[in-house]
Design a protein around this motif. Structure first.
Motif, PDB file in Angstrom:
ATOM      1  N   ALA A 252       0.838  -1.199   0.000  1.00 26.88           N
ATOM      2  CA  ALA A 252       0.000   0.000   0.000  1.00 26.88           C
ATOM      3  C   ALA A 252       0.876   1.253   0.000  1.00 26.88           C
ATOM      4  O   ALA A 252       2.097   1.162  -0.156  1.00 26.88           O
ATOM      5  N   ASN A 253       0.290   2.422   0.181  1.00 18.04           N
ATOM      6  CA  ASN A 253       1.080   3.660   0.221  1.00 18.04           C
ATOM      7  C   ASN A 253       1.331   4.089   1.660  1.00 18.04           C
ATOM      8  O   ASN A 253       1.405   5.273   1.961  1.00 18.04           O
ATOM      9  N   PHE A 254       1.446   3.090   2.534  1.00 14.47           N
ATOM     10  CA  PHE A 254       1.791   3.354   3.926  1.00 14.47           C
ATOM     11  C   PHE A 254       2.531   2.155   4.480  1.00 14.47           C
ATOM     12  O   PHE A 254       2.528   1.076   3.869  1.00 14.47           O
ATOM     13  N   LEU A 255       3.187   2.354   5.627  1.00 18.18           N
ATOM     14  CA  LEU A 255       3.892   1.263   6.294  1.00 18.18           C
ATOM     15  C   LEU A 255       3.322   1.087   7.688  1.00 18.18           C
ATOM     16  O   LEU A 255       3.012   2.077   8.366  1.00 18.18           O
ATOM     17  N   LEU A 256       3.171  -0.156   8.110  1.00 18.09           N
ATOM     18  CA  LEU A 256       2.857  -0.438   9.503  1.00 18.09           C
ATOM     19  C   LEU A 256       4.183  -0.766  10.190  1.00 18.09           C
ATOM     20  O   LEU A 256       4.901  -1.675   9.760  1.00 18.09           O
ATOM     21  N   VAL A 257       4.495   0.003  11.226  1.00 22.15           N
ATOM     22  CA  VAL A 257       5.818  -0.079  11.843  1.00 22.15           C
ATOM     23  C   VAL A 257       5.668  -0.382  13.326  1.00 22.15           C
ATOM     24  O   VAL A 257       5.044   0.387  14.073  1.00 22.15           O
ATOM     25  N   LYS A 258       6.252  -1.499  13.745  1.00 23.75           N
ATOM     26  CA  LYS A 258       6.221  -1.853  15.173  1.00 23.75           C
ATOM     27  C   LYS A 258       7.407  -1.196  15.866  1.00 23.75           C
ATOM     28  O   LYS A 258       8.548  -1.369  15.452  1.00 23.75           O
ATOM     29  N   THR A 259       7.108  -0.433  16.917  1.00 24.67           N
ATOM     30  CA  THR A 259       8.147   0.358  17.587  1.00 24.67           C
ATOM     31  C   THR A 259       8.252  -0.028  19.067  1.00 24.67           C
ATOM     32  O   THR A 259       7.418  -0.770  19.580  1.00 24.67           O
ATOM     33  N   VAL A 260       9.245   0.534  19.721  1.00 29.94           N
ATOM     34  CA  VAL A 260       9.418   0.252  21.152  1.00 29.94           C
ATOM     35  C   VAL A 260       8.418   1.045  21.993  1.00 29.94           C
ATOM     36  O   VAL A 260       8.113   0.676  23.128  1.00 29.94           O
ATOM     37  N   ASP A 261       7.886   2.143  21.447  1.00 31.25           N
ATOM     38  CA  ASP A 261       6.988   2.999  22.232  1.00 31.25           C
ATOM     39  C   ASP A 261       6.169   3.897  21.286  1.00 31.25           C
ATOM     40  O   ASP A 261       6.546   5.042  21.008  1.00 31.25           O
ATOM     41  N   ALA A 262       5.050   3.350  20.794  1.00 28.80           N
ATOM     42  CA  ALA A 262       4.266   4.055  19.764  1.00 28.80           C
ATOM     43  C   ALA A 262       3.790   5.425  20.246  1.00 28.80           C
ATOM     44  O   ALA A 262       3.937   6.430  19.554  1.00 28.80           O
TER      45      ALA A 262
ATOM     46  N   ILE B 246       6.704   7.972  20.624  1.00 24.73           N
ATOM     47  CA  ILE B 246       7.212   8.423  19.319  1.00 24.73           C
ATOM     48  C   ILE B 246       6.185   9.336  18.655  1.00 24.73           C
ATOM     49  O   ILE B 246       6.525  10.393  18.102  1.00 24.73           O
ATOM     50  N   TYR B 247       4.927   8.934  18.737  1.00 30.82           N
ATOM     51  CA  TYR B 247       3.857   9.749  18.151  1.00 30.82           C
ATOM     52  C   TYR B 247       3.897  11.175  18.713  1.00 30.82           C
ATOM     53  O   TYR B 247       3.895  12.149  17.961  1.00 30.82           O
ATOM     54  N   ASN B 248       3.979  11.272  20.036  1.00 30.01           N
ATOM     55  CA  ASN B 248       3.966  12.597  20.676  1.00 30.01           C
ATOM     56  C   ASN B 248       5.182  13.440  20.292  1.00 30.01           C
ATOM     57  O   ASN B 248       5.066  14.629  20.032  1.00 30.01           O
ATOM     58  N   LYS B 249       6.353  12.779  20.241  1.00 34.41           N
ATOM     59  CA  LYS B 249       7.577  13.500  19.860  1.00 34.41           C
ATOM     60  C   LYS B 249       7.477  14.014  18.420  1.00 34.41           C
ATOM     61  O   LYS B 249       7.957  15.102  18.103  1.00 34.41           O
ATOM     62  N   LEU B 250       6.870  13.206  17.543  1.00 39.33           N
ATOM     63  CA  LEU B 250       6.706  13.640  16.146  1.00 39.33           C
ATOM     64  C   LEU B 250       5.732  14.810  16.051  1.00 39.33           C
ATOM     65  O   LEU B 250       5.977  15.762  15.304  1.00 39.33           O
ATOM     66  N   VAL B 251       4.661  14.744  16.838  1.00 34.30           N
ATOM     67  CA  VAL B 251       3.686  15.847  16.830  1.00 34.30           C
ATOM     68  C   VAL B 251       4.375  17.161  17.207  1.00 34.30           C
ATOM     69  O   VAL B 251       4.147  18.193  16.573  1.00 34.30           O
ATOM     70  N   GLU B 252       5.277  17.089  18.202  1.00 29.18           N
ATOM     71  CA  GLU B 252       6.008  18.292  18.632  1.00 29.18           C
ATOM     72  C   GLU B 252       6.792  18.906  17.474  1.00 29.18           C
ATOM     73  O   GLU B 252       7.054  20.102  17.460  1.00 29.18           O
ATOM     74  N   GLN B 253       7.173  18.063  16.506  1.00 29.67           N
ATOM     75  CA  GLN B 253       7.931  18.578  15.357  1.00 29.67           C
ATOM     76  C   GLN B 253       7.037  18.809  14.137  1.00 29.67           C
ATOM     77  O   GLN B 253       7.537  18.992  13.016  1.00 29.67           O
ATOM     78  N   GLY B 254       5.736  18.773  14.378  1.00 36.59           N
ATOM     79  CA  GLY B 254       4.796  19.057  13.285  1.00 36.59           C
ATOM     80  C   GLY B 254       4.609  17.912  12.308  1.00 36.59           C
ATOM     81  O   GLY B 254       4.142  18.112  11.195  1.00 36.59           O
ATOM     82  N   ILE B 255       4.981  16.697  12.729  1.00 32.27           N
ATOM     83  CA  ILE B 255       4.825  15.526  11.846  1.00 32.27           C
ATOM     84  C   ILE B 255       3.756  14.611  12.448  1.00 32.27           C
ATOM     85  O   ILE B 255       3.886  14.158  13.588  1.00 32.27           O
TER      86      ILE B 255
END
Ligand SMILES: *Cc1c(COP(=O)(O)O)cnc(C)c1O
Length: 349
Positions: A290-300, A303-312
């Motif tokens: 598909a046009n997306f990836l499912l990524v298993k992380t150590v702390d979803a 990571i989500y919150n840290k990305l939001v802080e950077q506008g992603i």
């Protein structure tokens, strides 16, 4: 044996559909005084004062060319979501009938079931995100009208094995809905060519993803003509507005640009997958069609919150079954993907 008449709700069998002015007179004429439109025009540079073609034939003829299927086998909806809702209203008696879903999958099937007061029976995918045929078999009873299969599946990104879908098509007497919203990005081929073989097959596609027209709200259903006739009987008379019809047609004539983006997206997907796999905060990148990836992380969540802080913004799917720790990341432009990867590389949790 598959018998459409047995599946249809009685009220739909008896339904006399709304007959619009555009249904009752279809030819050419010079003066139209039959639909109470504004005869003077519209306050826009383009003419929008006439009701649009209820069956969107120009768009369908173009799609028929592209998809290799007769226009009579195409339904257009206000997004695929309209086609999903019509399936429930055509076939499922509220409070009596049920449908089978294979989670984790697209959330709209369950929402639409709930809106229509239709029971959802779940046959969770296997650990490798394929159909659990035994669980599906066990979930089916005499009131099961629809089975939804999403391939490539959202949010797991993989294509569902065609042989497994065919086992269901061959054995289930209700409607098998195969949602191919992401088919343009897949190594696996569409099932459209199988329509003539399976009268119980309904395929959903959309202009919202690869075609880049999410805001126009145009979804497609491909099925046998008798099923398409039922969709058309139920839908609101003018469900695709004139602006969407004109713009969709224009876009469908730019297929080369879209195919270029698809190739680029698939290339970027490969690069992103490889690079993500090397990051310590990433445990696994699941194979994607598909046009997306499912990524298993150590702390979803972290990571989500840290990305939001950077506008992603990515999608946190960690509370979805079989997706613990997972983020769903849409493939961006090359520049966007580099920015994302830099943010992830430099991240301290
Ligand atoms: C995005 C998506 C759709 C598209 O829905 P539209 O209403 O056409 O925008 C359909 N199915 C799946 C699985 C999706 O992810």
């Amino acid at each position: 044996m598959f018998d459409l008449n047995n599946l249809l709700r009685d009220n739909i069998k008896r339904l006399v559909p709304y007959s619009s002015a555009r249904d009752e007179f279809k030819g050419e004429a010079s003066i139209f005084l039959d639909a109470n439109e504004n005869s003077f025009g519209s306050p826009l540079p383009r003419a929008y004062h006439r009701y649009p073609d209820p069956l969107q034939w120009k768009v369908k003829y173009r799609l028929a060319d592209i998809k290799g299927v007769p226009p009579q086998n195409i339904f257009l909806g206000n997004g695929s979501d309209e086609a999903i809702d019509i399936l429930f209203r055509a076939f499922c008696r509220p409070g009596i009938d049920n449908v089978v879903l294979c989670p984790p999958t697209y959330g709209m099937y369950e929402v639409s079931a709930n809106i229509n007061d239709v029971t959802v029976r779940k046959a969770t995918l296997t650990a490798d995100f394929q159909l659990d045929l035994d669980a599906i078999q066990a979930a089916i009873d005499e009131n099961t009208k629809l089975i939804f299969i999403c391939s490539p599946n959202n949010p797991t990104a993989n294509a569902i094995r065609k042989e497994d879908i065919e086992v269901i098509l061959n054995n289930f007497e209700g409607i098998v809905v195969v949602d191919e919203a992401y088919i343009n990005f897949s190594r696996q081929k569409t099932l459209i060519q199988e329509l003539t073989e399976y009268p119980n097959l309904v395929i959903l596609q959309t202009l919202s993803k690869a075609w880049g027209l999410a805001a126009l709200r145009v979804g497609m259903a491909f099925a046998g003509e008798d099923i398409i006739d039922i969709f058309n009987k139920i839908k609101p008379p003018y469900n695709i507005n004139q602006a969407s019809q004109e713009l969709a047609l224009e876009a469908l004539n730019n297929i080369d640009q879209v195919n270029g983006w698809i190739r680029e997206t698939v290339q970027e997907r490969g690069k992103l997958e490889q690079t993500l796999q090397q990051l310590p905060i990433v445990q696994q990148v699941y194979p994607s069609d598909a046009n997306f990836l499912l990524v298993k992380t150590v702390d979803a969540k972290g990571i989500y919150n840290k990305l939001v802080e950077q506008g992603i913004i990515v999608r946190d799917r960690s509370r979805v079954e079989l997706c613990a720790g997972c983020l769903r990341i849409t493939i961006g432009t090359p520049e966007e993907n580099i920015t994302l990867l830099n943010a992830l590389k430099n991240m301290t949790l």
